[in-house]
Design an enzyme around this catalytic site. Structure first.
Site, PDB file in Angstrom:
ATOM      1  N   ASP A 287      -7.947  -5.217  -0.096  1.00  0.00           N
ATOM      2  CA  ASP A 287      -8.453  -6.051  -1.187  1.00  0.00           C
ATOM      3  C   ASP A 287      -8.054  -7.512  -1.072  1.00  0.00           C
ATOM      4  O   ASP A 287      -8.536  -8.345  -1.833  1.00  0.00           O
ATOM      5  CB  ASP A 287      -7.965  -5.491  -2.537  1.00  0.00           C
ATOM      6  CG  ASP A 287      -8.641  -4.175  -2.857  1.00  0.00           C
ATOM      7  OD1 ASP A 287      -9.837  -4.075  -2.597  1.00  0.00           O
ATOM      8  OD2 ASP A 287      -7.959  -3.257  -3.343  1.00  0.00           O
TER       9      ASP A 287
ATOM     10  N   HIS B 104       0.851  -1.191   0.000  1.00  0.00           N
ATOM     11  CA  HIS B 104       0.000   0.000   0.000  1.00  0.00           C
ATOM     12  C   HIS B 104       0.884   1.237   0.000  1.00  0.00           C
ATOM     13  O   HIS B 104       1.948   1.236   0.608  1.00  0.00           O
ATOM     14  CB  HIS B 104      -0.896   0.014   1.248  1.00  0.00           C
ATOM     15  CG  HIS B 104      -2.054   0.950   1.102  1.00  0.00           C
ATOM     16  ND1 HIS B 104      -1.956   2.285   1.375  1.00  0.00           N
ATOM     17  CD2 HIS B 104      -3.312   0.732   0.664  1.00  0.00           C
ATOM     18  CE1 HIS B 104      -3.121   2.851   1.124  1.00  0.00           C
ATOM     19  NE2 HIS B 104      -3.959   1.944   0.693  1.00  0.00           N
TER      20      HIS B 104
HETATM   21  N1  CMC Z   1       4.068  -7.670  -4.948  1.00  0.00           N
HETATM   22  C1  CMC Z   1       5.410  -7.681  -5.185  1.00  0.00           C
HETATM   23  N2  CMC Z   1       6.177  -6.578  -5.041  1.00  0.00           N
HETATM   24  C2  CMC Z   1       5.583  -5.443  -4.672  1.00  0.00           C
HETATM   25  C3  CMC Z   1       4.193  -5.372  -4.423  1.00  0.00           C
HETATM   26  C4  CMC Z   1       3.444  -6.544  -4.569  1.00  0.00           C
HETATM   27  N3  CMC Z   1       2.115  -6.528  -4.343  1.00  0.00           N
HETATM   28  N4  CMC Z   1       3.869  -4.099  -4.072  1.00  0.00           N
HETATM   29  C5  CMC Z   1       5.007  -3.398  -4.107  1.00  0.00           C
HETATM   30  N5  CMC Z   1       6.053  -4.206  -4.454  1.00  0.00           N
HETATM   31  C6  CMC Z   1       7.472  -3.814  -4.507  1.00  0.00           C
HETATM   32  C7  CMC Z   1       7.774  -2.999  -5.745  1.00  0.00           C
HETATM   33  O1  CMC Z   1       8.168  -3.814  -6.826  1.00  0.00           O
HETATM   34  C8  CMC Z   1       8.878  -2.116  -5.245  1.00  0.00           C
HETATM   35  O2  CMC Z   1      10.051  -2.877  -5.174  1.00  0.00           O
HETATM   36  P1  CMC Z   1      11.510  -2.152  -5.419  1.00  0.00           P
HETATM   37  O3  CMC Z   1      11.644  -1.145  -4.317  1.00  0.00           O
HETATM   38  O4  CMC Z   1      12.491  -3.267  -5.363  1.00  0.00           O
HETATM   39  O5  CMC Z   1      11.424  -1.518  -6.788  1.00  0.00           O
HETATM   40  C9  CMC Z   1       8.473  -1.818  -3.795  1.00  0.00           C
HETATM   41  O6  CMC Z   1       7.698  -2.957  -3.401  1.00  0.00           O
HETATM   42  C10 CMC Z   1       7.651  -0.545  -3.624  1.00  0.00           C
HETATM   43  O7  CMC Z   1       6.523  -0.638  -4.510  1.00  0.00           O
HETATM   44  P2  CMC Z   1       5.885   0.586  -5.291  1.00  0.00           P
HETATM   45  O8  CMC Z   1       5.140   0.067  -6.459  1.00  0.00           O
HETATM   46  O9  CMC Z   1       6.946   1.623  -5.534  1.00  0.00           O
HETATM   47  O10 CMC Z   1       4.908   1.153  -4.180  1.00  0.00           O
HETATM   48  P3  CMC Z   1       3.693   2.096  -4.462  1.00  0.00           P
HETATM   49  O11 CMC Z   1       3.429   2.813  -3.197  1.00  0.00           O
HETATM   50  O12 CMC Z   1       3.939   2.918  -5.681  1.00  0.00           O
HETATM   51  O13 CMC Z   1       2.509   1.091  -4.838  1.00  0.00           O
HETATM   52  C11 CMC Z   1       0.697  -0.416  -4.659  1.00  0.00           C
HETATM   53  C12 CMC Z   1       1.514   0.687  -3.960  1.00  0.00           C
HETATM   54  C13 CMC Z   1      -0.538  -0.703  -3.840  1.00  0.00           C
HETATM   55  C14 CMC Z   1       0.255   0.095  -6.056  1.00  0.00           C
HETATM   56  C15 CMC Z   1       1.578  -1.680  -4.822  1.00  0.00           C
HETATM   57  O14 CMC Z   1       1.957  -2.157  -3.540  1.00  0.00           O
HETATM   58  C16 CMC Z   1       0.868  -2.782  -5.621  1.00  0.00           C
HETATM   59  O15 CMC Z   1       0.964  -2.801  -6.842  1.00  0.00           O
HETATM   60  N6  CMC Z   1       0.168  -3.734  -4.924  1.00  0.00           N
HETATM   61  C17 CMC Z   1      -0.597  -4.754  -5.612  1.00  0.00           C
HETATM   62  C18 CMC Z   1      -1.930  -4.181  -6.102  1.00  0.00           C
HETATM   63  C19 CMC Z   1      -2.908  -3.943  -4.966  1.00  0.00           C
HETATM   64  O16 CMC Z   1      -3.090  -4.795  -4.102  1.00  0.00           O
HETATM   65  N7  CMC Z   1      -3.558  -2.776  -4.990  1.00  0.00           N
HETATM   66  C20 CMC Z   1      -4.568  -2.416  -3.982  1.00  0.00           C
HETATM   67  C21 CMC Z   1      -4.111  -1.296  -3.112  1.00  0.00           C
HETATM   68  S1  CMC Z   1      -5.128  -1.056  -1.643  1.00  0.00           S
HETATM   69  C22 CMC Z   1      -6.706  -0.637  -2.182  1.00  0.00           C
HETATM   70  C23 CMC Z   1      -6.783   0.512  -3.121  1.00  0.00           C
HETATM   71  O17 CMC Z   1      -5.968   1.411  -3.183  1.00  0.00           O
HETATM   72  O18 CMC Z   1      -7.764   0.528  -3.845  1.00  0.00           O
END
Ligand code: CMC
Length: 431
Positions: free
Chosen positions: A367, A310
């Site tokens: 989720d 998140h």
């Molecule tokens: N699985 C594997 N790796 C992950 C995941 C995941 N679910 N989420 C983040 N990472 C890794 C990402 O690859 C990155 O690694 P590195 O630092 O080595 O490059 C690190 O963790 C930070 O991730 P980010 O994408 O820069 O973080 P963010 O704050 O931009 O993204 C997020 C947040 C929710 C989009 C992301 O965690 C994600 O894609 N999660 C899966 C989708 C999901 O469950 N979304 C629902 C969010 S909660 C409800 C809502 O908002 O509606």
């Protein structure tokens, strides 16, 4: 108000420090460009507060979520969805009279214009209900054109809010009916919001529909847990569109579109599809779970562990804790034995003990278990994000209203141009 000082091109510039009611601090850079010519570059707005707001407080480090000061745990346990909607939109918990008036206002507007019923016939049967919900929500503005007037008075705004809450539920249920080829069921105003929604989705004209109170209560809880989450992608989108003084219907319709994506609300659908794939691939055996965990860690696989991570929560998502418990209870009450729940729990355990997820502070989010709960309630996968949208509606409305009442300017960020410098047009025959 304190100041922070920054040295830019040898010149010391003071920026006021703004402190919120929960002691979060922000550097107010509104004069940055005027005084220095610089702008900030902040992809994904990870370091930018786009507004001050008194609606929702979220502390990602400690896993705290409060609506108007009230902890989410208390609201999910004790309140009804429309009570929470009122709280978010109008700022205080309603008195009994205020709540009765609000509920009867919503109930009065549950019907949608008969002409809109014909729109459903135009969609292909397998149209994703999120697309239908977004376009039909926007179409409401053509039936209530007064909503397009940017100088709407308070009474008209209140009426538009009631219409939106009532009619989006009917539209959502009817988009589901369209997808399964069943006749639409008209709202039953004797039922409360959640029961009526289930009725419109699952009742058939051919047989009596028995309402299950436990399912109604679980749905009520889910809607409350989704009702607001400060400046998430869809809420910010609603604010952005609303800032141009487009109607509330247009702003909310844009919010629905933003919610649809799998990195946001679409994750609940993506989680169940992922769990199904893992199940088909070998079930909950340790070897299979470990194989998938490896895949989620591998950036080249292009697969993330959906429902994990998140932008704000870096400890735990309090909504996930409540939903996990509710999913267990509902499955037990309804005697549902879902093998995907087992996969979800094994996967969660494995991820929480894996350095990759620990180091990046990746925990189950709202989720991760909500899809399984919807599934146990008999709600099809395509409808998961629609349910999320109905829950998030009060949050979108509250944010839109706060922004409009504060008279915030149109949202129009800057960019840093990195394209070609000036060059002369080359006639077609010389290219
Ligand atoms: N699985 C594997 N790796 C992950 C995941 C995941 N679910 N989420 C983040 N990472 C890794 C990402 O690859 C990155 O690694 P590195 O630092 O080595 O490059 C690190 O963790 C930070 O991730 P980010 O994408 O820069 O973080 P963010 O704050 O931009 O993204 C997020 C947040 C929710 C989009 C992301 O965690 C994600 O894609 N999660 C899966 C989708 C999901 O469950 N979304 C629902 C969010 S909660 C409800 C809502 O908002 O509606």
């Amino acid at each position: 108000m304190n100041n922070s000082e920054m040295n830019i091109d040898g010149k010391a510039i003071q920026f006021p420090i703004f402190t919120g009611s929960e002691n979060k601090k922000a550097m107010d850079i509104s004069k940055l460009r005027a005084e220095t010519g610089y702008v900030t570059l902040d992809y994904g707005l990870k370091n930018t507060a786009v507004t001050k707001s008194s609606i929702t407080f979220l502390n990602g480090e400690e896993g705290i979520l409060r609506y108007r000061g009230y902890p989410i745990e208390q609201l999910a346990e004790k309140a009804t969805f429309l009570e929470v909607a009122y709280l978010l939109i109008y700022g205080e918990l309603p008195t009994q009279t205020e709540l009765d008036t609000f509920i009867s206002g919503v109930t009065n507007h549950t019907l949608i214009h008969e002409n809109m019923k014909k729109f459903f016939e135009g969609y292909p049967q397998h149209a994703h209900p999120m697309g239908v919900l977004a376009s039909m929500t926007c179409a409401l503005s053509s039936f209530y054109p007064e909503s397009l007037d940017p100088s709407l008075n308070e009474k008209s705004v209140d009426q538009t809010i009631l219409r939106l809450i009532a009619k989006t539920a009917t539209i959502a249920a009817w988009s589901f009916k369209n997808s399964v080829g069943h006749p639409v069921m008209y709202p039953q105003n004797r039922l409360d919001f959640s029961a009526n929604l289930l009725y419109m989705m699952f009742a058939k004209p051919t047989e009596e529909y028995v309402i299950n109170d436990k399912v109604v209560s679980a749905l009520n809880k889910l809607l409350i847990l989704h009702a607001d989450h400060e400046q998430n992608c869809s809420t910010f989108t609603t604010r952005v569109v609303g800032s141009s003084q487009a109607s509330l219907y247009a702003a909310v319709s844009a919010g629905i579109m933003a919610l649809w994506g799998p990195l946001h609300g679409g994750a609940n659908q993506a989680v169940v599809e992922m769990l199904q794939k893992i199940y088909d691939d070998g079930g909950a055996s340790k070897a299979n779970i470990d194989k998938w965990i490896l895949r989620f860690k591998d950036k080249d696989s292009g697969q993330r562990l959906m429902g994990f991570g998140h932008r704000v929560y870096k400890n735990f998502d309090p909504r996930a804790t409540i939903i996990k418990k509710a999913a267990d209870e509902v499955m037990e009450d309804l005697n549902v034995d879902d093998p995907l729940l087992d996969i979800a729990k094994q996967l969660e355990y494995a991820a929480l003990n894996e350095d990759y997820f620990i180091e990046r502070k990746l925990y189950p989010n709202v989720d991760y278990y909500s899809g399984l709960l919807y599934r146990a309630m008999g709600i099809p996968v395509d409808m998961f994000t629609v349910m999320f949208a109905l829950g998030r509606l009060p949050g979108w409305i509250a944010n839109w209203k706060e922004m409009v009442e504060e008279g915030q300017p149109i949202t129009r960020p800057r960019q840093i141009y990195i394209g070609e410098k000036k060059r002369d047009f080359v006639p077609l025959e010389q290219r």
